[in-house]
Design a protein around this motif. Structure first.
Motif, PDB file in Angstrom:
ATOM      1  N   ARG A   1       7.343 -33.979 -58.474  1.00  0.00           N
ATOM      2  CA  ARG A   1       5.853 -33.549 -58.789  1.00  0.00           C
ATOM      3  C   ARG A   1       6.555 -35.962 -59.766  1.00  0.00           C
ATOM      4  O   ARG A   1       5.999 -36.307 -60.718  1.00  0.00           O
ATOM      5  CB  ARG A   1       5.290 -33.717 -60.269  1.00  0.00           C
ATOM      6  N   VAL A   2       7.214 -36.040 -59.293  1.00  0.00           N
ATOM      7  CA  VAL A   2       7.198 -37.274 -59.397  1.00  0.00           C
ATOM      8  C   VAL A   2       6.899 -38.427 -59.454  1.00  0.00           C
ATOM      9  O   VAL A   2       6.310 -38.357 -57.648  1.00  0.00           O
ATOM     10  CB  VAL A   2       9.273 -37.596 -59.566  1.00  0.00           C
ATOM     11  N   ALA A   3       6.683 -39.649 -60.105  1.00  0.00           N
ATOM     12  CA  ALA A   3       5.546 -40.483 -58.941  1.00  0.00           C
ATOM     13  C   ALA A   3       6.634 -40.926 -58.020  1.00  0.00           C
ATOM     14  O   ALA A   3       7.837 -41.370 -58.203  1.00  0.00           O
ATOM     15  CB  ALA A   3       5.317 -41.581 -60.089  1.00  0.00           C
ATOM     16  N   ALA A  34      14.610 -40.531 -59.476  1.00  0.00           N
ATOM     17  CA  ALA A  34      15.435 -39.507 -59.974  1.00  0.00           C
ATOM     18  C   ALA A  34      16.294 -38.913 -59.413  1.00  0.00           C
ATOM     19  O   ALA A  34      16.890 -38.557 -59.887  1.00  0.00           O
ATOM     20  CB  ALA A  34      13.605 -38.790 -59.887  1.00  0.00           C
ATOM     21  N   SER A  35      16.303 -38.777 -58.368  1.00  0.00           N
ATOM     22  CA  SER A  35      17.487 -38.520 -57.192  1.00  0.00           C
ATOM     23  C   SER A  35      18.597 -38.867 -57.679  1.00  0.00           C
ATOM     24  O   SER A  35      19.546 -37.921 -57.664  1.00  0.00           O
ATOM     25  CB  SER A  35      17.100 -39.345 -56.380  1.00  0.00           C
ATOM     26  N   ALA A  36      19.137 -40.310 -57.989  1.00  0.00           N
ATOM     27  CA  ALA A  36      20.205 -41.159 -58.426  1.00  0.00           C
ATOM     28  C   ALA A  36      20.535 -40.163 -59.823  1.00  0.00           C
ATOM     29  O   ALA A  36      21.792 -40.144 -60.070  1.00  0.00           O
ATOM     30  CB  ALA A  36      20.026 -42.425 -58.960  1.00  0.00           C
ATOM     31  N   SER A  74       2.691 -29.161 -53.057  1.00  0.00           N
ATOM     32  CA  SER A  74       2.785 -30.083 -51.909  1.00  0.00           C
ATOM     33  C   SER A  74       2.892 -31.159 -51.483  1.00  0.00           C
ATOM     34  O   SER A  74       2.373 -31.459 -51.919  1.00  0.00           O
ATOM     35  CB  SER A  74       1.885 -29.479 -50.436  1.00  0.00           C
ATOM     36  N   GLY A  75       4.147 -31.576 -50.757  1.00  0.00           N
ATOM     37  CA  GLY A  75       3.891 -32.433 -50.333  1.00  0.00           C
ATOM     38  C   GLY A  75       4.771 -33.766 -51.867  1.00  0.00           C
ATOM     39  O   GLY A  75       5.352 -34.903 -50.683  1.00  0.00           O
ATOM     40  N   ASP A  76       5.038 -33.169 -52.510  1.00  0.00           N
ATOM     41  CA  ASP A  76       5.701 -34.329 -53.667  1.00  0.00           C
ATOM     42  C   ASP A  76       7.475 -33.971 -53.286  1.00  0.00           C
ATOM     43  O   ASP A  76       7.964 -32.949 -52.261  1.00  0.00           O
ATOM     44  CB  ASP A  76       5.310 -33.799 -54.850  1.00  0.00           C
ATOM     45  N   GLY A  77       8.082 -34.969 -53.716  1.00  0.00           N
ATOM     46  CA  GLY A  77       9.560 -35.243 -54.125  1.00  0.00           C
ATOM     47  C   GLY A  77       9.995 -36.065 -52.609  1.00  0.00           C
ATOM     48  O   GLY A  77      11.180 -37.032 -53.667  1.00  0.00           O
ATOM     49  N   GLY A  78       9.665 -36.039 -51.405  1.00  0.00           N
ATOM     50  CA  GLY A  78      10.565 -36.684 -50.845  1.00  0.00           C
ATOM     51  C   GLY A  78      12.615 -36.352 -50.104  1.00  0.00           C
ATOM     52  O   GLY A  78      11.863 -35.228 -50.735  1.00  0.00           O
ATOM     53  N   PRO A  79      12.697 -36.599 -49.774  1.00  0.00           N
ATOM     54  CA  PRO A  79      13.450 -36.390 -48.506  1.00  0.00           C
ATOM     55  C   PRO A  79      15.050 -36.112 -49.971  1.00  0.00           C
ATOM     56  O   PRO A  79      14.734 -38.313 -50.675  1.00  0.00           O
ATOM     57  CB  PRO A  79      14.353 -36.930 -47.340  1.00  0.00           C
TER      58      PRO A  79
END
Length: 498
Positions: free
Chosen positions: A401-403, A410-412, A488-493
């Motif tokens: 759910r991150v933009a 967010a990943s970092a 579904s579909g959020d987040g990315g790799p």
């Protein structure tokens, strides 16, 4: 040992040269970037096996010994967000090359170190350049493989290398320490760096984010100084929690981190947009990143000491003996990944820390004359099972759910939390180690081994308490239905760091 994610390039920015790389050159780029990722990850563990030998060779105190590990994790974690910004703004290939060359130079400096100060400084410099290298490598991978099946293959290869890097570090560290010298655990990086630099010139293309880009230098300075002061203050607790310098540095660190939050709430292009961490679920996941980092980095470093110093294992055997936890995590990961959408992340994140705490509690029962298969192996298996239950959903929630424009930061932030948690954990656990050792009257060799064992046991017990607290954090902060938590579909790799 570390596990986490590294920043993706900013979504929405138009990268210079983002049309990708075609043909064999693209797969050459994948090999080189995976190699860069391997270097960053294995250096988090390769030195652990060499520490007992390095301590004897350079006359390190126990406090200096823990800083050999802490310096790398602290610099890496504190500067990772800034490193991602530099890669996006200054140029990803350029940042990659500087990071790779600087990492190699720092490794040579560490391999030739003649005293504790030089070795710790070298490890800190390795962390600084790793904070440039890691985000640049992942950003270049994203640009080189912009979509389709080839992108999935590239990320699978990259992630597999990252996931096995810690194990490679343990094994390689054991081989080099036993059959060459502990210094080669640092000098071996020169081989990787030479391949990475030559491959970078041959296969990588420059890219960067266009538009108006400003560095949040005030934020970078305050968060780095704040975290450094906090970790240093905790490291002084080895000499007493009530000392003025211990309290002073901890208070200064907290004050600087408060200043960082104020700065981030006011600048136009913050290093860490506060919306990324103020979400309760995402904030809880990142707090769990820090907690798990403290146990993984802070607690298990002492395992290498126990295996070599108390049980008398050679460095190679100690490296192999440390692997069961990593193997269990890797074996459980595919099963838990399929289970995650069925039961949701909350049960796994509540139960996982409790299983890991049970493993650490089991390890705290070690004795000077104990058998590895009876006193150590079951604890490592439990620790791996618990961490696997935690890592799989935790990585997803860190980005759920991150933009889109915040995916990279967010990943970092999640990976930074892991590294910083490990830095603080190792400093605190060292204080428990020193206090436990001081309670044993040392008169001969066997009593000295008993003192060491008491210290290692105290660190495992402290780590178990921290992990049990992680279950409480998950219970209160990871709230919502599985559909809400993992839309579904959020987040990315998200790419694991080991």
């Amino acid at each position: 040992m570390s596990t986490g994610t590294i920043p993706l390039p900013r979504t929405g920015a138009v990268p210079l040269g983002s049309r990708g790389i075609r043909g064999a050159r693209r797969w050459g780029a994948l090999i080189i970037l995976a190699l860069a990722q391997l270097v960053v990850v294995l250096d988090g563990t390769i030195v652990n096996i060499a520490l007992p030998q390095a301590q004897l060779a350079l006359g390190l105190t126990d406090g200096q010994r823990q800083w050999v590990v802490t310096a790398y994790a602290l610099a890496f974690g504190a500067l990772l967000l800034l490193g991602g910004r530099i890669a996006d703004y200054w140029g990803r290939k350029r940042t990659y090359m500087v990071g790779m060359i600087g990492f190699g130079a720092a490794s040579v400096f560490g391999g030739l170190a003649q005293n504790a100060t030089e070795l710790i400084a070298a490890r800190g410099l390795q962390g600084v350049f790793a904070a440039l290298l890691a985000p640049a490598a992942l950003a270049l991978l994203t640009v080189s493989f912009p979509g389709g099946k080839e992108r999935n293959t590239a990320f699978a290869v990259f992630g597999t290398v990252a996931g096995t890097g810690a194990a490679v570090g343990l094994l390689l560290g054991g081989v080099l320490t036993e059959f060459a010298d502990w210094r080669w655990c640092l000098l071996v990086n020169v081989v990787f760096v030479l391949a990475g630099v030559i491959g970078g010139f041959l296969f990588l293309r420059e890219s960067r984010a266009d538009g108006e880009n400003r560095y949040d230098l005030a934020g970078a300075l305050t968060v780095t100084a704040g975290l450094g002061s906090l970790v240093y203050g905790f490291s002084l607790a080895e000499y007493g929690w009530a000392r003025l310098d211990t309290i002073g540095f901890v208070v200064l660190g907290v004050a600087l981190l408060v200043a960082f939050v104020v700065i981030e709430s006011r600048v136009a292009q913050p290093l860490l947009p506060l919306r990324v961490i103020t979400d309760r679920v995402r904030g809880g996941a990142m707090l769990l990143q820090a907690i798990s980092g403290s146990a993984m980095i802070g607690g298990t470093v002492y395992l290498a000491f126990h295996l070599q110093i108390v049980l008398g294992f050679t460095p190679l055997v100690a490296g192999v003996a440390s692997l069961p936890m990593t193997i269990v995590i890797m074996l459980c990961a595919p099963v838990l990944t399929r289970l995650l959408p069925v039961i949701g992340p909350r049960p796994m994140m509540i139960v996982g820390p409790l299983i890991a705490a049970a493993g650490l509690l089991y390890l705290s029962r070690i004795t000077p004359g104990g058998d590895y298969f009876v006193e150590v192996l079951p604890g490592l298996v439990l620790l791996g099972l618990g961490m696997a239950n935690l890592f799989i959903p935790m990585q997803n929630l860190a980005l759920a759910r991150v933009a889109p424009q915040d995916a990279g930061v967010a990943s970092a932030a999640a990976n930074s939390a892991m590294q910083i948690g490990g830095s603080i954990g190792l400093s605190v656990f060292t204080a428990f180690y020193a206090a436990a050792v001081a309670t044993v009257d040392v008169t001969d060799g066997p009593s000295q081994l008993a003192a060491f064992t008491a210290g290692y046991s105290a660190t495992f017990l402290a780590a178990a308490v921290v992990m049990a607290a992680g279950s409480v954090v998950a219970f209160f902060m990871i709230r919502g239905t599985k559909e809400h938590l993992l839309p579904s579909g959020d987040g990315g790799p998200a790419v694991h760091l080991g």
